[in-house]
Design an enzyme around this catalytic site. Structure first.
Site, PDB file in Angstrom:
ATOM      1  N   LYS A   1       0.840   4.860   6.835  1.00 36.32           N
ATOM      2  CA  LYS A   1       0.350   5.669   5.718  1.00 36.32           C
ATOM      3  C   LYS A   1       1.036   7.033   5.764  1.00 36.32           C
ATOM      4  CE  LYS A   1      -2.729   2.493   4.727  1.00 36.32           C
ATOM      5  NZ  LYS A   1      -2.585   1.613   3.541  1.00 36.32           N
TER       6      LYS A   1
ATOM      7  N   SER B   1       0.805  -1.226   0.000  1.00 37.41           N
ATOM      8  CA  SER B   1       0.000   0.000   0.000  1.00 37.41           C
ATOM      9  C   SER B   1       0.839   1.276   0.000  1.00 37.41           C
ATOM     10  CB  SER B   1      -0.939   0.017   1.215  1.00 37.41           C
ATOM     11  OG  SER B   1      -0.208   0.176   2.416  1.00 37.41           O
TER      12      SER B   1
END
Length: 248
Positions: free
Chosen positions: A112, A51
């Protein structure tokens, strides 16, 4: 009832003494250099998904600096007393790569990139990030072959962009799918005390765009700022060029 009270009193005293003994035994451990580094300064994490490609690859091991934004209850082991808020707290900057506890399941750690701060308005239009109604600057790079990161057919190339946030933070992002599911979104208004995060692999990331799973990340859920890759292995091969690479 008297029997229950009689049996409870010795048990309580015994428990108190056990706690005191355990605390005394733990004092050298709590003040030992390995403990201080692990629980107060840097915590290691392994990257299990794509990701954050191309910034972080599967098989990267990274350090998260726990002191960067102060300390919350998620900065320390679960057996220590819980508390709310942050001690010595400071706000992340746009562009910081962070490790945080998932709001929907605080036993799970996610990594993230912060793109939105409290009160920011965030939107994606045709794959481009908008912050407070202004498009974020991005520059097209040479397409790359990213089958494993994108889940596309072998040999298919994916778009790459160099994205620059309003504060000057810049980094590379991956655009795997034209008109992907989250390439066009509604406006997200970041609540006070929260941040908005995205994965650099924009079409293969469960992030703040998915409100039920991640959504807006509370400041106290932040564990630390990812600063360096200290080890990296891919397909059983050591990636020496990535060892001690700075994450930005």
């Amino acid at each position: 009832m008297s029997t229950l009270q009689d049996t409870a009193k010795p048990a309580r005293k015994s428990g108190e003494w056990k706690a005191i003994v355990i605390l005394i035994l733990l004092i050298p451990v709590l003040w030992s250099p390995p403990f201080l580094v692990r629980f107060c300064l840097y915590q290691p994490f392994s990257i299990p998904s794509s990701s954050m490609v191309p910034t972080l690859l599967i098989g990267d091991d990274v350090f998260a600096a726990k002191y960067s934004y102060g300390y919350s209850r998620y900065s320390f082991p679960g057996w220590l007393p819980a508390f709310s808020g942050r001690i010595f707290g400071s706000e992340p900057l746009r562009g910081d790569v962070i490790v945080f506890r998932l709001p929907s399941d605080t036993k799970v750690d996610y990594v993230k990139r912060v793109v939105g701060l409290p009160n920011d308005r965030i939107q994606i239009k045709e794959g481009q990030l908008f912050i407070n109604d202004k498009p974020v600057t991005r520059q097209r790079l040479k397409d790359g072959v990213e089958e494993y990161a994108c889940g596309i057919e072998p040999g298919t190339k994916a778009k790459r962009w160099w994205e620059t946030l309003p504060n000057g933070a810049s980094y590379e992002i991956l655009d795997c799918i034209e008109n992907g599911f989250y390439d066009n979104t509604s406006v997200y208004t970041v609540p006070p005390g929260h941040v908005f995060v995205l994965g650099d692999n924009r079409d293969n990331s469960t992030d703040s765009r998915v409100l039920k799973t991640v959504g807006y990340v509370p400041m106290e859920n932040i564990v630390g700022k990812v600063t360096r890759i200290y080890f990296s292995v891919g397909d059983e091969d050591l990636r020496t060029e990535r060892i001690w690479m700075k994450v930005k």
